[in-house]
Write an enzyme that holds these catalytic residues in place. Structure first.
Site, short mmCIF file in Angstrom:
data_model
loop_
_atom_site.label_atom_id
_atom_site.label_comp_id
_atom_site.label_asym_id
_atom_site.label_seq_id
_atom_site.Cartn_x
_atom_site.Cartn_y
_atom_site.Cartn_z
N TYR A 203 10.59 63.06 16.60
CA TYR A 203 9.36 62.57 16.11
C TYR A 203 7.94 62.47 16.92
O TYR A 203 7.20 63.25 16.72
CB TYR A 203 9.68 60.92 15.71
CG TYR A 203 10.28 60.68 14.31
CD1 TYR A 203 10.90 61.77 13.62
CD2 TYR A 203 9.84 59.56 13.63
CE1 TYR A 203 11.62 61.58 12.39
CE2 TYR A 203 10.51 59.38 12.42
CZ TYR A 203 11.14 60.42 11.73
OH TYR A 203 11.49 60.15 10.26
N GLU B 250 14.67 52.27 11.48
CA GLU B 250 14.79 52.00 12.76
C GLU B 250 14.27 50.78 13.20
O GLU B 250 14.84 50.11 14.07
CB GLU B 250 13.87 53.25 13.41
CG GLU B 250 13.92 53.31 14.85
CD GLU B 250 13.27 54.50 15.61
OE1 GLU B 250 12.29 54.98 14.85
OE2 GLU B 250 13.19 54.70 16.83
#
Lengths: 388, 373
Positions: free
Chosen positions: A133, A249
């Site tokens: 990411y 997350e």
């Protein structure tokens, strides 16, 4: 006997027979977690056997559909399994970004072929995944990511760099956000692709952290060829998947405070010692009580929000609230632990040194979106303040 | 323990919310204050609230109440908190009703609980003395005298003391604490109304050889501490709910204000300096709301650790409410200092409710002792 009662009885018997004794002891440190993967070195035969048996039953992912290797359990059944495992102190057989992050995204956005290819090895712990990411210039502003992904007809060509890729040096595959349309608005030119970390051109280098440990890497891509059928969801629609995963997350990181086994007051009393059943340092005592109260109230809130979500309400931006509060609280708790430890806490005392844990908590409010980003999200999506 | 409202509770909240906002909004408190109302609340409105079942929310059905429990009482208090509603709900329907139900004799229950539920009788609890809440160090004494007792001492912060038809007085007896039901007109008893910052009712009592009969004792002689603690916990949890209501409304008023107020050619709510503080406060208020529901639920469930949970809840809510009122006035800027805007009224009520039945420091000390640190 109801079906659930039967299930409970059978589950108890199966666990009794199949969970090795060594896997019924508390986890001492991170090394006791089992991550699986192609090159994984199991800590013990028991760890290996436990993963194989649970994986074969699909119970590493109890609620995933059976057709993809999952347990196919209903929510009440999964709850019984969790309770029965807790009853014998069974360790989790597998820690996995594949289970926590990629799996839910594939189930929601993946093609049938992608599900068939990737989910069963995740369930069995055969393939270990990492997440691509953040980039050096796309941290809090994640949508500014620049890793280039070009359509070369038969394949995609990926060039660029990721950072803070957890355990990239040990992972087999990566799920990765890439820029597929550099001319579009920043949220609209991103795609979500999967590729093998052994593909030529991929290199992962561990980053040494202030705690002395290296759970993260910087990962480089040079002319990496990616199969076109490994694009998840539509081209240039990757941001939707990214946001979906980030919510997962955040909930996970926000809940970390819950996983700390010993209550703060016990830890502090053990370190600093009591005089007449009281901490001698009255200023510390007041701060510890304050943190205890906050922790209790925070745990009530996690519980309340999850109950509301079960009743049908969406957790939505409240996941940012939980992430923000939980991580800031965790930092406070470890500051107090260091205060109580005094000089002794300042030594590099082995892998489990309190100082390493304290230093690690500093990342809690940075990873998965900084506290400041979470506050921005609350201002925008909940308070609807102008310009947020 | 669900911490999620069931259907009955959601319905109750909607009913109370509409009723209180309509009949007893902040404007009503301003009128009571500006007209120097002798009662400090609206008696006709209290009768209506009794008809709605609010007054008897904690009274059993045999005595004319609706017996909906502490979560329900908290939901009522929360809405009253949002509207700064002045009423004898806390003094009479929560504190006195709980005292009588927990400690009252059959005769006391049948005489008074019905009148509480019907709104006929106002009652007040006299515990505190001096500056701070400290129910374990009472100085007011009750000494045996003939068939009864003679009370001496002074009381402070007696909510609704000057309008009460009956007082519940906590006093020290030979072997402990005892609760007495006292008629305020008894010789030797002087009630003085105090002029409070929140324009709500409180009084001081002077007890000078006040004679009561043995029938006046609530519960056992020397055995009042347990009843009193339960009553105070009920008060703490319900005041906590009032504080959550008041601070949530203060916060909503504040975010409404910064969305509109313009300086430097733009809405001040665009500035990150205010956005991040607002988001932080939002988080704290969500956490305070969980604490509120946990404490009310613990009382309804008679949980073993209810005492600890109520203290943690009152400590947390008190601190959050203080932050909400401070940020509220600050973010309102200059107008936050004016009497015209409601935010100052919220700050004053929050300050009083924070202090009631123990502030955050009091409860943190209690928690530390209970946890052995």
């Amino acid at each position: 006997m109801s079906e659930l009662d039967t299930f409970k009885k059978e589950t108890r018997a199966w666990l009794e027979e199949n969970c090795p004794a060594e896997m019924r002891t508390p986890i001492k440190n991170d090394d006791d977690l089992c991550w699986g993967g192609r090159n994984y070195k199991f800590e013990s035969d028991a760890q290996k056997v436990w993963l194989e048996r649970m994986g074969a039953k699909g119970w590493t992912t109890p609620t995933w559909p059976k057709e993809y290797g999952g347990g196919g359990l209903s929510k009440p059944e999964a709850k019984i399994l969790a309770k029965e495992m807790a009853r014998i102190n069974a360790r989790s057989p597998l820690s996995s970004f594949g289970i926590w992050m990629l799996g839910p995204a594939l189930l929601k956005f993946g093609t049938e072929a992608q599900k068939q290819q990737h989910l069963p090895p995740i369930v069995r712990g055969e393939i270990r995944w990492c997440q691509g990411y953040s980039e050096p210039n796309a941290g809090s502003d994640l949508a500014a990511l620049a890793t280039k992904c070009e359509d070369k007809g038969d394949y995609f060509l990926v060039n660029g760099q990721k950072v803070w890729t957890s355990y990239a040096d040990q992972a087999d595959w990566i799920f990765c956000l890439v820029r597929t349309d550099p001319k579009a608005k920043k949220h609209e030119g991103i795609s979500f692709v999967l590729f093998d970390m052994e593909t030529p051109g991929v290199e992962a280098r561990p980053i040494k952290l202030i705690s002395g440990k290296s759970p993260f890497c910087e990962t480089f891509f040079e002319d990496v060829k990616v199969d076109k059928d490994q694009l998840v969801g539509e081209l240039n629609k990757g941001w939707t998947i990214a946001k979906y995963l980030l919510t997962h997350e955040r909930e996970m990181i926000g809940g970390q405070g819950l996983a700390v086994a010993r209550p703060l007051e016990e830890v502090v009393a053990g370190l600093a010692g009591l005089v007449d059943r009281e901490l001698e340092d009255k200023m510390l005592r007041a701060k510890v009580v304050e943190a205890m109260v906050d922790e209790w109230a925070f745990n009530q809130t996690v519980y309340r929000k999850l109950s509301e979500a079960k009743a049908g309400a969406s957790l939505g931006a409240d996941s940012s609230m939980l992430k923000y509060y939980g991580t800031e609280l965790n930092k406070r708790k470890f500051e107090l632990t260091m205060d109580a430890s005094g000089h002794e806490g300042l030594e590099w005392d082995g892998d489990d040194a309190v100082a390493r844990k304290w230093l690690r908590t500093k990342g809690n409010s940075i990873e998965g979106g900084t506290s400041e980003v979470q506050l921005n999200i609350i201002s925008k999506h909940i308070l609807r303040l102008p310009g947020a | 323990m669900a911490l999620v409202l069931n259907e009955d509770e959601q319905m109750l909240r909607e009913t109370v919310s509409g009723f209180v906002a309509d009949k007893a909004p902040v404007k009503a408190l301003r009128e009571l204050r500006d007209n120097n109302s002798e009662d400090g609340f609206d008696r006709a409105l209290w009768s209506e609230m009794a008809e709605m079942g609010f007054a008897g929310v904690l009274v059993d059905e045999d005595n004319g109440g609706v017996d909906m429990g502490f979560v329900a009482a908290g939901l009522i208090a929360e809405q009253m908190g949002r509207n700064l509603t002045a009423s004898p709900f806390l003094s009479t329907s929560v504190l006195a009703a709980t005292a009588l139900r927990k400690g009252g004799s059959a005769a006391q229950k049948s005489e008074w609980l019905g009148k509480i539920a019907s709104g006929e009788t106002i009652m007040a609890l006299a515990v505190d003395e001096g500056r701070k809440h400290n129910p374990n160090a009472l100085k007011t004494t009750a000494v045996r005298f003939g068939n009864g007792f003679k009370l001496n001492g002074s009381k402070a912060m007696v909510v609704d003391g000057h309008v009460a038809d009956q007082l519940i007085v906590a006093a020290k007896t030979d072997g402990g604490t005892t609760l007495f039901l006292v008629d305020p007109k008894t010789a030797g008893l002087t009630t003085t109304r105090t002029d409070m910052i929140d324009a709500r009712n409180a009084a001081k009592l002077d007890l000078n050889d006040v004679e009561v009969t043995a029938d006046a004792v609530i519960g056992e002689v020397d055995g009042g501490a347990e009843v009193l603690n339960h009553v105070l916990n009920a008060g703490r949890a319900v005041v906590g709910a009032e504080l959550v209501g008041a601070s949530s409304k203060a916060f909503e008023d504040t975010t409404d204000y910064i969305r509109e107020r313009k300086q430097f050619g733009t809405e001040v709510g665009r500035f990150q300096a205010l956005q991040h503080r607002s988001s932080h406060l939002y988080s704290e208020l969500e956490i305070a709301r969980s604490a509120m529901l946990a404490s009310l639920t613990a009382l309804d469930d008679s949980a073993d650790d209810a005492d600890l949970i109520v203290s943690m809840s009152k400590a947390k809510i008190g601190s959050v409410a203080k932050l909400a009122s401070q940020e509220g006035v600050q973010m309102h800027g200059g107008v936050g200092m004016t009497d015209e805007y409601d935010i100052g009224l919220y700050m004053k009520r929050i300050r009083v409710a924070q202090e009631l039945f123990g502030d955050a420091h009091y409860h943190m000390e209690h928690i530390a002792k209970a946890k052995g640190i």
